[in-house]
Motif scaffolding. Structure first.
Motif, PDB file in Angstrom:
ATOM      1  N   SER A  11       0.846  -1.200   0.000  1.00 35.79           N
ATOM      2  CA  SER A  11       0.000   0.000   0.000  1.00 35.79           C
ATOM      3  C   SER A  11       0.882   1.250   0.000  1.00 35.79           C
ATOM      4  CB  SER A  11      -0.939   0.003   1.211  1.00 35.79           C
ATOM      5  OG  SER A  11      -0.200   0.073   2.416  1.00 35.79           O
ATOM      6  N   ILE A  12       0.364   2.311  -0.590  1.00 33.19           N
ATOM      7  CA  ILE A  12       1.113   3.560  -0.724  1.00 33.19           C
ATOM      8  C   ILE A  12       1.098   4.316   0.606  1.00 33.19           C
ATOM      9  CG2 ILE A  12       1.218   5.806  -1.884  1.00 33.19           C
ATOM     10  CD1 ILE A  12      -0.106   4.391  -4.321  1.00 33.19           C
ATOM     11  N   ILE A  13       2.291   4.619   1.106  1.00 31.50           N
ATOM     12  CA  ILE A  13       2.435   5.421   2.329  1.00 31.50           C
ATOM     13  C   ILE A  13       2.371   6.903   1.965  1.00 31.50           C
ATOM     14  CG2 ILE A  13       3.943   6.006   4.266  1.00 31.50           C
ATOM     15  CD1 ILE A  13       5.105   3.140   3.986  1.00 31.50           C
ATOM     16  N   TRP A  14       3.143   7.272   0.946  1.00 32.87           N
ATOM     17  CA  TRP A  14       3.124   8.643   0.430  1.00 32.87           C
ATOM     18  C   TRP A  14       3.630   8.635  -1.002  1.00 32.87           C
ATOM     19  CZ3 TRP A  14       7.884  10.083  -1.258  1.00 32.87           C
ATOM     20  CH2 TRP A  14       9.017   9.616  -0.592  1.00 32.87           C
ATOM     21  N   LYS A  15       3.342   9.716  -1.732  1.00 32.03           N
ATOM     22  CA  LYS A  15       3.902   9.894  -3.067  1.00 32.03           C
ATOM     23  C   LYS A  15       4.288  11.345  -3.265  1.00 32.03           C
ATOM     24  CE  LYS A  15      -0.021  10.866  -6.085  1.00 32.03           C
ATOM     25  NZ  LYS A  15      -0.703  10.485  -7.301  1.00 32.03           N
ATOM     26  N   TYR A  16       5.313  11.542  -4.087  1.00 32.39           N
ATOM     27  CA  TYR A  16       5.775  12.886  -4.449  1.00 32.39           C
ATOM     28  C   TYR A  16       5.705  12.976  -5.955  1.00 32.39           C
ATOM     29  CZ  TYR A  16       8.896  16.775  -5.469  1.00 32.39           C
ATOM     30  OH  TYR A  16       9.426  17.940  -5.952  1.00 32.39           O
ATOM     31  N   GLU A  17       4.981  13.948  -6.442  1.00 29.13           N
ATOM     32  CA  GLU A  17       4.842  14.152  -7.882  1.00 29.13           C
ATOM     33  C   GLU A  17       5.245  15.584  -8.205  1.00 29.13           C
ATOM     34  OE1 GLU A  17       1.531  13.383 -11.371  1.00 29.13           O
ATOM     35  OE2 GLU A  17       1.011  13.058  -9.284  1.00 29.13           O
ATOM     36  N   PRO A  18       6.455  15.765  -8.759  1.00 29.30           N
ATOM     37  CA  PRO A  18       6.931  17.127  -9.009  1.00 29.30           C
ATOM     38  C   PRO A  18       6.131  17.825 -10.106  1.00 29.30           C
ATOM     39  CG  PRO A  18       8.437  15.541  -9.982  1.00 29.30           C
ATOM     40  CD  PRO A  18       7.402  14.760  -9.217  1.00 29.30           C
ATOM     41  N   LYS A  19       5.975  19.111  -9.951  1.00 30.76           N
ATOM     42  CA  LYS A  19       5.386  19.955 -10.991  1.00 30.76           C
ATOM     43  C   LYS A  19       6.558  20.587 -11.732  1.00 30.76           C
ATOM     44  CE  LYS A  19       1.261  19.236  -9.352  1.00 30.76           C
ATOM     45  NZ  LYS A  19       1.060  17.806  -9.326  1.00 30.76           N
ATOM     46  N   GLN A  20       6.649  20.297 -13.029  1.00 35.86           N
ATOM     47  CA  GLN A  20       7.768  20.803 -13.810  1.00 35.86           C
ATOM     48  C   GLN A  20       7.275  21.490 -15.070  1.00 35.86           C
ATOM     49  OE1 GLN A  20      11.363  18.157 -13.812  1.00 35.86           O
ATOM     50  NE2 GLN A  20       9.832  16.609 -13.342  1.00 35.86           N
ATOM     51  N   ASP A  21       8.071  22.400 -15.569  1.00 40.85           N
ATOM     52  CA  ASP A  21       7.764  23.115 -16.798  1.00 40.85           C
ATOM     53  C   ASP A  21       7.855  22.143 -17.975  1.00 40.85           C
ATOM     54  OD1 ASP A  21       7.707  24.721 -19.072  1.00 40.85           O
ATOM     55  OD2 ASP A  21       9.109  26.197 -18.272  1.00 40.85           O
ATOM     56  N   PRO A  22       6.774  21.968 -18.760  1.00 39.26           N
ATOM     57  CA  PRO A  22       6.824  21.045 -19.896  1.00 39.26           C
ATOM     58  C   PRO A  22       7.804  21.466 -20.990  1.00 39.26           C
ATOM     59  CG  PRO A  22       4.749  22.260 -19.870  1.00 39.26           C
ATOM     60  CD  PRO A  22       5.470  22.606 -18.604  1.00 39.26           C
ATOM     61  N   ASN A  23       8.293  22.702 -20.948  1.00 39.43           N
ATOM     62  CA  ASN A  23       9.275  23.155 -21.936  1.00 39.43           C
ATOM     63  C   ASN A  23      10.629  22.475 -21.754  1.00 39.43           C
ATOM     64  OD1 ASN A  23       7.558  24.968 -23.314  1.00 39.43           O
ATOM     65  ND2 ASN A  23       7.851  26.473 -21.683  1.00 39.43           N
ATOM     66  N   VAL A  24      10.810  21.749 -20.657  1.00 42.65           N
ATOM     67  CA  VAL A  24      12.058  21.021 -20.423  1.00 42.65           C
ATOM     68  C   VAL A  24      12.141  19.805 -21.348  1.00 42.65           C
ATOM     69  CG1 VAL A  24      13.336  19.660 -18.724  1.00 42.65           C
ATOM     70  CG2 VAL A  24      12.254  21.800 -18.045  1.00 42.65           C
ATOM     71  N   ILE A  25      11.020  19.187 -21.648  1.00 40.71           N
ATOM     72  CA  ILE A  25      11.002  17.933 -22.419  1.00 40.71           C
ATOM     73  C   ILE A  25      11.709  18.050 -23.773  1.00 40.71           C
ATOM     74  CG2 ILE A  25       9.483  16.233 -23.526  1.00 40.71           C
ATOM     75  CD1 ILE A  25       7.555  16.715 -21.126  1.00 40.71           C
ATOM     76  N   PRO A  26      11.492  19.107 -24.576  1.00 38.07           N
ATOM     77  CA  PRO A  26      12.177  19.165 -25.879  1.00 38.07           C
ATOM     78  C   PRO A  26      13.695  19.262 -25.805  1.00 38.07           C
ATOM     79  CG  PRO A  26      10.333  20.706 -25.818  1.00 38.07           C
ATOM     80  CD  PRO A  26      10.509  20.175 -24.434  1.00 38.07           C
ATOM     81  N   VAL A  27      14.254  19.668 -24.677  1.00 34.81           N
ATOM     82  CA  VAL A  27      15.712  19.765 -24.584  1.00 34.81           C
ATOM     83  C   VAL A  27      16.330  18.567 -23.866  1.00 34.81           C
ATOM     84  CG1 VAL A  27      15.844  22.275 -24.786  1.00 34.81           C
ATOM     85  CG2 VAL A  27      15.629  21.241 -22.524  1.00 34.81           C
ATOM     86  N   MET A  28      15.532  17.544 -23.618  1.00 32.03           N
ATOM     87  CA  MET A  28      16.074  16.322 -23.015  1.00 32.03           C
ATOM     88  C   MET A  28      16.486  15.366 -24.127  1.00 32.03           C
ATOM     89  SD  MET A  28      13.643  15.571 -19.762  1.00 32.03           S
ATOM     90  CE  MET A  28      14.824  14.450 -19.010  1.00 32.03           C
ATOM     91  N   CYS A  29      17.750  15.017 -24.135  1.00 36.29           N
ATOM     92  CA  CYS A  29      18.217  14.051 -25.124  1.00 36.29           C
ATOM     93  C   CYS A  29      17.766  12.653 -24.737  1.00 36.29           C
ATOM     94  CB  CYS A  29      19.740  14.066 -25.193  1.00 36.29           C
ATOM     95  SG  CYS A  29      20.402  12.672 -26.130  1.00 36.29           S
ATOM     96  N   CYS A  30      17.519  11.866 -25.720  1.00 38.33           N
ATOM     97  CA  CYS A  30      17.350  10.425 -25.516  1.00 38.33           C
ATOM     98  C   CYS A  30      16.143  10.077 -24.655  1.00 38.33           C
ATOM     99  CB  CYS A  30      18.616   9.829 -24.913  1.00 38.33           C
ATOM    100  SG  CYS A  30      20.117  10.419 -25.723  1.00 38.33           S
ATOM    101  N   ASP A  31      15.101  10.869 -24.700  1.00 40.92           N
ATOM    102  CA  ASP A  31      13.828  10.644 -24.021  1.00 40.92           C
ATOM    103  C   ASP A  31      13.829  11.257 -22.629  1.00 40.92           C
ATOM    104  OD1 ASP A  31      11.206   9.885 -23.822  1.00 40.92           O
ATOM    105  OD2 ASP A  31      11.585   7.745 -23.876  1.00 40.92           O
ATOM    106  N   THR A  32      12.693  11.227 -21.998  1.00 41.35           N
ATOM    107  CA  THR A  32      12.527  11.821 -20.668  1.00 41.35           C
ATOM    108  C   THR A  32      12.901  10.784 -19.605  1.00 41.35           C
ATOM    109  OG1 THR A  32      10.197  11.237 -20.762  1.00 41.35           O
ATOM    110  CG2 THR A  32      10.773  13.494 -21.360  1.00 41.35           C
ATOM    111  N   VAL A  33      14.182  10.583 -19.458  1.00 40.38           N
ATOM    112  CA  VAL A  33      14.676   9.543 -18.557  1.00 40.38           C
ATOM    113  C   VAL A  33      14.947  10.096 -17.169  1.00 40.38           C
ATOM    114  CG1 VAL A  33      15.707   8.219 -20.425  1.00 40.38           C
ATOM    115  CG2 VAL A  33      17.085   9.900 -19.229  1.00 40.38           C
TER     116      VAL A  33
END
Length: 175
Positions: A11-33
């Motif tokens: 069962s899930i104790i806690w989760k962290y889901e960051p809020k990030q600017d989607p403009n970062v994705i196009p400058v990530m090489c080799c997929d969003t790893v």
């Protein structure tokens, strides 16, 4: 990032889901790893795509500290797994495809303050090297070897990013 209770069917104790600017994705090489998280001093350490390094309380998931490690607007991204060595979090930078200057940075595990940053290329003060004590084939590399083979100031836009893995000698406390 999820914390699971393995004694309660996962069962899930806690989760962290960051809020990030989607403009970062196009400058990530080799997929969003993301190459993983690290643990130290009761904290889970995460390096987000937008270069934010976050320390989460391992028991509650609350953000303990958060620091910006780079600038996605110039191609710097965060794909590396953090490493906890002693009381430091060691993290690299990605973005070599965009002329990003490679660096490795140490943050203090306790509060996220920056302890030091060493660059892949540049003058000795930037690479944190001593040209007389650093050897190549048994001979000193010499002063400012991190600029010697580059034309003009091209070393400022090259030299290899540092999203990979690092070695640590705990006896010598050396990365």
């Amino acid at each position: 990032v999820y914390a699971l209770d393995l004694n309660d069917n996962g069962s899930i104790i806690w989760k962290y889901e960051p809020k990030q600017d989607p403009n970062v994705i196009p400058v990530m090489c080799c997929d969003t790893v993301n190459r993983g998280v690290a643990y130290g001093d009761g904290k889970i350490i995460l390096h987000q795509a937008d270069t934010t390094v976050v320390a989460l309380d391992a028991k509650t998931g609350a953000v303990v500290w958060s620091v910006k490690n780079g600038d996605p607007s110039i191609g710097e991204t965060g794909t590396s797994a953090p490493h906890v060595f002693g009381d430091k979090v060691i993290i690299g930078i990605s973005g070599g495809e965009f002329g990003v200057r490679g660096s490795v940075t140490a943050y203090n595990l306790k509060d996220g303050s920056r302890a030091w940053r060493g660059y892949s290329m540049g003058p000795d003060a930037d690479t944190l090297m001593d040209g007389e004590k650093t050897m190549s084939l048994g001979k000193p590399v010499g002063k400012d070897s991190g600029t010697a083979t580059w034309e003009g100031e091209q070393w400022k836009i090259g030299g290899g990013t540092t999203w990979g893995w690092y070695s640590y000698d705990p006896e010598l406390n050396l990365v």
